[in-house]
Design an enzyme around this catalytic site. Structure first.
Site, PDB file in Angstrom:
ATOM      1  N   ASP A 193       0.860  -1.188   0.000  1.00 19.09           N
ATOM      2  CA  ASP A 193       0.000   0.000   0.000  1.00 19.09           C
ATOM      3  C   ASP A 193       0.892   1.233   0.000  1.00 19.09           C
ATOM      4  OD1 ASP A 193      -2.333   1.752   0.388  1.00 19.09           O
ATOM      5  OD2 ASP A 193      -3.352  -0.082   1.011  1.00 19.09           O
ATOM      6  N   HIS A 263      -2.801   2.935  -4.599  1.00 16.80           N
ATOM      7  CA  HIS A 263      -2.219   2.471  -3.328  1.00 16.80           C
ATOM      8  C   HIS A 263      -0.795   1.954  -3.563  1.00 16.80           C
ATOM      9  CE1 HIS A 263      -5.657   2.991  -0.640  1.00 16.80           C
ATOM     10  NE2 HIS A 263      -6.439   2.568  -1.621  1.00 16.80           N
ATOM     11  N   GLU A 327      -9.953   2.500  -5.092  1.00 24.48           N
ATOM     12  CA  GLU A 327      -9.591   3.881  -4.783  1.00 24.48           C
ATOM     13  C   GLU A 327      -8.476   4.432  -5.677  1.00 24.48           C
ATOM     14  OE1 GLU A 327     -10.870   4.011  -0.114  1.00 24.48           O
ATOM     15  OE2 GLU A 327      -8.866   3.279  -0.527  1.00 24.48           O
ATOM     16  N   TRP A 399     -17.007  -4.307  -1.596  1.00 21.57           N
ATOM     17  CA  TRP A 399     -16.736  -3.665  -0.292  1.00 21.57           C
ATOM     18  C   TRP A 399     -17.548  -2.409  -0.076  1.00 21.57           C
ATOM     19  CZ3 TRP A 399     -14.182   1.082   0.788  1.00 21.57           C
ATOM     20  CH2 TRP A 399     -13.637   1.740  -0.313  1.00 21.57           C
ATOM     21  N   PHE A 425     -13.983  -4.485  10.369  1.00 24.14           N
ATOM     22  CA  PHE A 425     -13.711  -4.587  11.798  1.00 24.14           C
ATOM     23  C   PHE A 425     -12.804  -3.459  12.299  1.00 24.14           C
ATOM     24  CE2 PHE A 425     -14.696  -9.433  12.374  1.00 24.14           C
ATOM     25  CZ  PHE A 425     -16.009  -9.182  11.987  1.00 24.14           C
ATOM     26  N   ASP A 426     -12.368  -2.559  11.388  1.00 21.49           N
ATOM     27  CA  ASP A 426     -11.730  -1.338  11.894  1.00 21.49           C
ATOM     28  C   ASP A 426     -12.801  -0.370  12.405  1.00 21.49           C
ATOM     29  OD1 ASP A 426     -12.440  -1.228   9.141  1.00 21.49           O
ATOM     30  OD2 ASP A 426     -11.091   0.449   8.743  1.00 21.49           O
TER      31      ASP A 426
HETATM   32  C1  TNX Z   1     -10.961   1.578   2.316  1.00 23.21           C
HETATM   33  S1  TNX Z   1     -11.601  -1.284   1.439  1.00 23.21           S
HETATM   34  C2  TNX Z   1      -9.858   0.946   1.809  1.00 23.21           C
HETATM   35  C3  TNX Z   1      -8.647   0.773   2.645  1.00 23.21           C
HETATM   36  C4  TNX Z   1      -8.803   1.452   3.993  1.00 23.21           C
HETATM   37  C5  TNX Z   1     -10.185   1.202   4.509  1.00 23.21           C
HETATM   38  C6  TNX Z   1     -10.427   1.748   5.872  1.00 23.21           C
HETATM   39  C7  TNX Z   1     -10.626  -0.787   0.384  1.00 23.21           C
HETATM   40  C8  TNX Z   1     -10.629  -1.574  -0.809  1.00 23.21           C
HETATM   41  N1  TNX Z   1      -9.870   0.311   0.591  1.00 23.21           N
HETATM   42  O1  TNX Z   1      -7.514   1.234   1.961  1.00 23.21           O
HETATM   43  O2  TNX Z   1      -7.832   0.954   4.845  1.00 23.21           O
HETATM   44  O3  TNX Z   1     -11.131   1.785   3.635  1.00 23.21           O
HETATM   45  O4  TNX Z   1     -11.676   1.340   6.372  1.00 23.21           O
END
Ligand code: TNX
Length: 551
Positions: A193, A263, A327, A399, A425-426
């Site tokens: 990441d 990322h 993202e 997600w 779970f965060d």
């Molecule tokens: C989204 S879930 C992200 C992560 C972050 C997370 C925090 C996803 C594919 N990307 O990079 O850590 O939210 O909840």
């Protein structure tokens, strides 16, 4: 005197404390049928035996002996001679369509665990250990029973982000043991990441010599701060192989994630020529989403992707490889001469479904998927991969809600359910007043009741489409989890609720009954010394709002 002393020792030994097992376990088995007849007494004379020559069952036997040592204090002998009295017999010749099915039969002479495979046998072992109600130096009476069981979903995942915070190899093994207790069979390991690159790649050494370290970490929720303390770490290839084997012994497949094409700032720090601007870049010290991605117009990016994925596939034998795709803001690509030239060369045009840049992302993901498919493997991507058209045979990990999985299933892709509102779970599990869990802007309240209520197969799908839902997964993003102790707190006991979502038929699910069984299950957490959210077991916390705040 000596004789009396010896006699006392014997008698105190034969009067070892006794506890009675209860088949009140999590996840709830398909069928538990009490039988007539006496109970089986597990003492330190009980032998664990397995089919001669079966090395997979032999490994299960070793694990069972470890678990029973923790729960009863007894060091049981393991034998490859099948006994007919005072033995736990491990077999794997059960005839079932479900390879993870098992039966567990208890009578006064034997406990027999028969799996449709060694994995099925392992879930029977889990059921046996979870029925021991408390840990201590004691014998255990197992009432006669016949348990028939199998999981609902073939994919039962738990994810682990080791980038935002790094967890050394031994901690990862501890994590694997924790998820194995919950009948999870897949570890989705988020290895790369913006904040660090955590897997050694021999053909690109600077990914770890340079990309595994950041100069500091943001403090709390202040995105403009840094503690200026260098932070990082990575796994050598030997460590990775060792962890993959450790997981396999616990019937867990490991899916590595190399998050493309966003990322990627840690990789760009190491190889700035792979970015649109050429850098310089710094490994990120804060959380969030970077605008810097791999440059899709640069052909050496594709060579980089292939080199990395090929080494990763050498290390991870499982069928699936996760290639991210989440993202990816397109601002750099919109301005990048090379990316725009590539869009032109490929004839990518904006249409009602996607922008040209989203299609450019599909081009990169398609390339990565083919590299994976060329080796007989399958790629998984986050649901953003649907935006420019998901490459054929790619599995979609949904997600941002359920819609990604629905669209995937409707268009013939397999899908894994991990929507934020049930599976992150965060997110905060405690009502505000109880703990000091950090509440980020994007975090919402995700109490265990809500996790438990999750139904991974949307009603709108036809049976054929529903068969594309492979299963569900809990995600553990570690921005705010600096220690293993805190990871355990965030995961437990919500993973117990997820395990019932993954394992148990929805018609049998009942939160109050689950909560009752959880009271017994937490003894396993205590026996292992896990840190867990104790407020879940507190009367007052029981009165906390059951209706979650929707994101
Ligand atoms: C989204 S879930 C992200 C992560 C972050 C997370 C925090 C996803 C594919 N990307 O990079 O850590 O939210 O909840």
């Amino acid at each position: 005197m000596a004789a009396i002393a010896a006699g006392m020792a014997v008698s105190s030994c034969s009067h070892r404390a006794e506890v009675t097992a209860e088949y009140n376990i999590v996840p709830l088995p398909v069928q538990v049928t009490p039988q007539e007849g006496g109970a089986f007494k597990l003492s330190d004379k009980t032998v664990i035996c397995y089919t001669p020559g079966d090395t997979a069952l032999q490994k299960n036997a070793v694990l069972l002996a470890e678990y029973l040592k923790t729960l009863t204090g007894s060091d049981l002998k393991i034998s490859d001679k099948i006994e007919d009295n005072n033995a736990i017999v491990l077999l794997s010749d059960l005839n079932s369509d479900n390879p993870e099915a098992y039966t567990l039969t208890v009578n006064d002479k034997l406990i027999t665990i028969n799996g449709a495979s060694a994995a099925g046998n392992f879930y029977g072992i889990n059921t046996l250990r979870k029925s021991i109600v408390s840990a201590g130096d004691h014998d255990v009476l197992f009432p006669a029973v016949e348990i028939t069981d199998e999981p609902r979903f073939a994919y039962r995942g738990t994810h682990f982000d080791v980038v935002r915070h790094f967890f050394p190899a031994d901690s990862v093994k501890e994590y694997i043991d924790m998820i194995a207790l919950h009948n999870v069979n897949t570890l989705h390991w988020h290895l790369t990441d913006d904040q660090g690159w955590r897997v050694e790649i021999k053909s690109r050494p600077e990914l770890t010599t340079v990309g595994s370290m950041r100069n500091g970490t943001m403090v709390g929720t202040d995105f403009n701060s840094s503690d200026s303390i260098p932070y990082g770490g990575f796994y050598t290839q030997d460590e990775i192989r060792d962890i993959v084997k450790y997981a396999a012994d616990r019937h867990i497949n490991v899916i590595p994630e190399i998050d493309l094409p966003g990322h990627m700032v840690a990789a760009l720090k190491a190889y700035p020529e792979l970015g649109c601007t050429g850098g310089p870049y710094e490994v990120w010290e804060k959380w969030g989403v970077s605008e810097d991605l791999l440059c899709a117009g640069n052909d050496s990016t594709l060579v980089f992707i292939d080199d990395v994925l090929n080494e990763v596939m050498d290390l991870f034998p499982y069928e699936y490889v996760h290639i991210g795709g989440d993202e990816c803001p397109k601002v750099r690509w919109e301005k990048c001469v090379k990316c725009q030239a590539k869009i032109k060369q490929l004839g990518l045009k904006k249409d009602s479904h996607s922008t040209a840049e989203q299609k450019l992302q599909s081009y990169v993901m398609d390339h990565a998927s083919k590299t994976i498919a060329n080796r007989g493997r399958k790629a998984i991507g986050w649901d953003e991969i649907l935006e420019g058209g998901a490459p054929e045979s790619t599995v979609v990990m949904s997600w941002r809600g359920l819609d990604g999985a629905i669209e995937a299933a409707e268009t013939g892709h397999d899908a894994i359910m991990t929507p934020v509102q049930y599976c992150y779970f965060d997110y905060v599990q405690a009502p505000d007043s109880i703990t000091d869990e950090t509440l980020l802007p994007y975090h919402t309240y995700l109490p265990i009741e809500k996790v438990y209520s999750f139904e991974p197969v949307p009603e709108s799908l036809t049976p054929e489409q529903a068969s594309h839902i492979l299963g569900a997964q809990a995600n553990v993003w570690a921005e705010y989890m600096p220690t293993m102790n805190y990871v355990q707190y965030k995961v437990l006991p919500r993973l117990a609720a997820m395990s019932e979502v993954q394992w148990t038929d929805p018609s049998k699910k009942d939160f109050n009954d689950f909560k009752r069984r959880l009271g017994q299950f937490k003894n396993q957490y205590d026996a292992e010394g896990y840190n867990y959210a104790k407020f879940v077991f507190d009367e007052e916390a029981d009165a906390s709002p059951v209706t979650a705040v929707e994101p």
